[in-house]
Write a protein that holds these residues in place. Structure first.
Motif, short mmCIF file in Angstrom:
data_model
loop_
_atom_site.label_atom_id
_atom_site.label_comp_id
_atom_site.label_asym_id
_atom_site.label_seq_id
_atom_site.Cartn_x
_atom_site.Cartn_y
_atom_site.Cartn_z
N LEU A 18 0.84 -1.22 0.00
CA LEU A 18 0.00 0.00 0.00
C LEU A 18 0.87 1.26 0.00
CD1 LEU A 18 -2.72 -1.04 2.64
CD2 LEU A 18 -3.04 -0.84 0.17
N LEU A 19 1.88 1.27 0.85
CA LEU A 19 2.76 2.44 0.94
C LEU A 19 3.51 2.64 -0.38
CD1 LEU A 19 4.17 4.71 2.59
CD2 LEU A 19 5.81 3.00 3.38
N ALA A 20 4.03 1.53 -0.95
CA ALA A 20 4.81 1.62 -2.19
C ALA A 20 3.94 2.14 -3.34
CB ALA A 20 5.38 0.25 -2.54
N LYS A 21 2.71 1.65 -3.40
CA LYS A 21 1.83 2.10 -4.49
C LYS A 21 1.58 3.60 -4.36
CE LYS A 21 -2.13 1.40 -7.24
NZ LYS A 21 -3.55 1.32 -7.33
N ALA A 22 1.32 4.05 -3.13
CA ALA A 22 1.07 5.47 -2.89
C ALA A 22 2.29 6.32 -3.24
CB ALA A 22 0.68 5.69 -1.42
N LYS A 23 3.47 5.73 -3.15
CA LYS A 23 4.70 6.48 -3.44
C LYS A 23 5.15 6.30 -4.89
CE LYS A 23 5.09 8.01 0.77
NZ LYS A 23 4.83 9.43 1.06
N GLY A 24 4.27 5.73 -5.72
CA GLY A 24 4.56 5.69 -7.15
C GLY A 24 5.32 4.48 -7.65
N TYR A 25 5.41 3.44 -6.87
CA TYR A 25 6.07 2.21 -7.33
C TYR A 25 5.06 1.34 -8.11
CZ TYR A 25 10.09 2.76 -4.14
OH TYR A 25 11.22 3.21 -3.49
N GLU A 26 5.59 0.55 -9.02
CA GLU A 26 4.80 -0.52 -9.62
C GLU A 26 4.95 -1.70 -8.66
OE1 GLU A 26 5.36 -3.66 -13.27
OE2 GLU A 26 6.37 -1.74 -13.43
N VAL A 27 3.83 -2.26 -8.18
CA VAL A 27 3.90 -3.23 -7.09
C VAL A 27 3.32 -4.60 -7.49
CG1 VAL A 27 3.25 -3.69 -4.68
CG2 VAL A 27 3.62 -1.34 -5.42
N PHE A 28 4.00 -5.65 -7.07
CA PHE A 28 3.50 -7.01 -7.27
C PHE A 28 3.70 -7.80 -5.97
CE2 PHE A 28 4.42 -11.48 -8.80
CZ PHE A 28 3.09 -11.79 -9.11
N VAL A 29 2.63 -8.44 -5.48
CA VAL A 29 2.70 -9.22 -4.24
C VAL A 29 2.61 -10.71 -4.59
CG1 VAL A 29 1.57 -9.73 -2.03
CG2 VAL A 29 1.61 -7.37 -2.90
N SER A 30 3.55 -11.49 -4.04
CA SER A 30 3.57 -12.93 -4.33
C SER A 30 3.72 -13.71 -3.02
CB SER A 30 4.75 -13.24 -5.26
OG SER A 30 4.85 -14.63 -5.48
N ASP A 31 2.84 -14.69 -2.82
CA ASP A 31 2.89 -15.49 -1.60
C ASP A 31 2.83 -16.97 -1.96
OD1 ASP A 31 2.29 -16.79 0.93
OD2 ASP A 31 1.63 -14.85 1.68
N LYS A 32 3.76 -17.74 -1.43
CA LYS A 32 3.80 -19.16 -1.75
C LYS A 32 2.63 -19.90 -1.11
CE LYS A 32 7.28 -22.80 -2.13
NZ LYS A 32 8.60 -23.22 -1.72
#
Length: 443
Positions: A18-32
């Motif tokens: 959430l923080l990264a997206k708000a700061k303009g990053y392209e974000v991808f979350v991956s969980d095994k």
């Protein structure tokens, strides 16, 4: 646009996303594993790309930066691949700290972190606007995004410190260092000690390191690896010039000719270890200019944390105590030390290379029966079988509590203090503690 990949879709992972997206990053979350429904909804709602029950290497190895959950070890093949490609790996604490100018109090140690962090926050919030996060409660990253408090108390584990780079707390607290999690540190105690001391590695003399001067591991390490920080020791055995110490029944905190005196008889929390936790919290409060009166009142009213020597119920004059948070031998040492009645001890779980020797004196003196609660109890039976009259094996919490009820007599304690991790039979130590409390209430 920088690409951040988050490994692990739990509290710290989703907060970071959430923080990264708000700061303009392209974000991808991956969980095994499987991402819990509530976290999944947050990701969908915020239009953050995610996957679970798999790791797609093609979507991960093109990251500029990776935030990995503290639960994922460096030995994991995927983490090795990421590092081989030269991609920076950081913890949530490291990532989020770049986006706040807050005064940070960072608290670490093998034991007492949660109690001391919660107590410190409890004192500070009476006079300051302060968040509590890290290894506890809401994600630090999410708080930086939503509240940006001017102050934070962060409970920080060694796993979170392993992946810092520039993170530095204004005040670092190192409570103690005893062998724990050695399975993650190549079974080398010095690797684990070094990891704890990273809390001070970026500090300057304008910053403070509050530490237990009675802990030989800490004092020896400081002699050989001096830090830049201003040192503020606390001790219950000797007088210190700057810091905190005991004089008769009084706790004295002395910083820059300014002293606080407090009777230890009025502390709400019992036990020697809690005098130390109170010293650490009070030293921090004193540094942050909290009034003496506020510090005193807070220490007298603070009720402790769930699953840490928590008194559950008295049934037929038998006291049931939930210390599920004791996931290592040293924590159980404090629990047994504070028992003042014959004790039926429920112990066991995933052993992280435990050495039970330091418990022998207490077990001989105070424990009348041992109830093993784990998938593999052989080591416990070998270790304690000759010391107590009764040692039994159980496979569920309900069974363990019923057995304790049968074995107990008026005036006894029944103590759940496992000295082990909980992942063989339970989701986590909270689940284990809640099952214990439910089983006691159902007796």
């Amino acid at each position: 646009m920088k690409r951040l990949v988050v490994l692990g879709g739990g509290e710290s992972g989703v907060g970071t996303a959430l923080l990264a997206k708000a700061k303009g990053y392209e974000v991808f979350v991956s969980d095994k594993g499987k991402i819990k429904e509530n976290y999944r909804q947050v990701l969908i709602h915020n239009e953050i790309e995610w996957e679970d029950e798999t790791h797609s290497e093609s979507k991960i190895l093109n990251a500029d930066i990776v935030m990995k959950s503290p639960g994922i070890p460096d030995k994991a093949p995927l983490v090795k691949q990421i590092r081989e490609k030269g991609i920076q790996v950081v913890s949530e604490i490291e990532f989020a700290s770049k986006f706040t100018k807050a005064t940070i109090v960072g608290i670490t140690g093998s034991n007492g972190k949660t109690t001391t962090s919660t107590l410190t926050h409890y004192i500070l919030k009476r006079e300051l606007n302060v968040g509590l996060g890290g290894n506890i409660g809401d994600s630090f990253a999410k708080q930086v995004l939503e509240h940006d408090y001017p102050n934070y108390v962060l409970e920080i584990s060694s796993f979170q410190l392993d992946d810092i780079d520039t993170f530095k707390p204004k005040i670092a607290v190192l409570l103690n260092v005893t062998p724990d999690h050695l399975d993650r540190y190549d079974y080398k105690f010095e690797n684990y000690i070094a990891s704890k001391f990273r809390i001070a590695e970026n500090q300057t003399k304008e910053d403070y390191l509050v530490y237990d001067a009675d802990d030989e591991v800490i004092t020896n390490w400081l002699k050989e690896h001096p830090v830049q920080s201003t040192l503020l020791p606390f001790s219950i055995t000797k007088k210190v010039e700057k810091g905190a110490y005991l004089e008769e029944e009084k706790m004295i905190i002395a910083i820059d000719n300014n002293q606080i005196h407090m009777s230890t008889n009025n502390l709400a929390l019992e036990g020697k270890h809690n005098i130390k936790n109170a010293m650490a919290a009070s030293t921090v409060a004193h540094l942050l200019k909290i009034r003496k009166q506020t510090i005193r009142e807070s220490l007298e009213s603070f009720q402790g944390v769930e699953h840490r020597l928590e008194q559950v119920l008295k049934i037929n004059k038998v006291q049931y105590i939930n210390d599920s948070k004791a996931t290592n031998v040293n924590a159980t040492y404090f629990a047994l030390e504070s028992m003042d009645a014959p004790t039926i001890w429920i112990v066991g779980g995933v052993d992280k290379g435990n050495n039970y020797e330091e418990l022998f004196a207490f077990v001989n003196e105070k424990v009348k029966a041992v109830i093993c609660l784990g998938v593999d109890n052989d080591k416990l039976i070998d270790t304690f079988g000759g010391m107590v009259d009764t040692i039994v094996e159980t496979q569920s919490m309900e069974e363990a509590v019923k057995m304790a009820y049968k074995l107990s007599e008026s005036g006894d304690n029944v103590l759940l203090s496992p000295a082990c991790a909980s992942f063989d039979l339970f989701e986590n130590y909270e689940d284990r503690g809640r099952q214990f409390k439910d089983a006691v209430r159902n007796l």
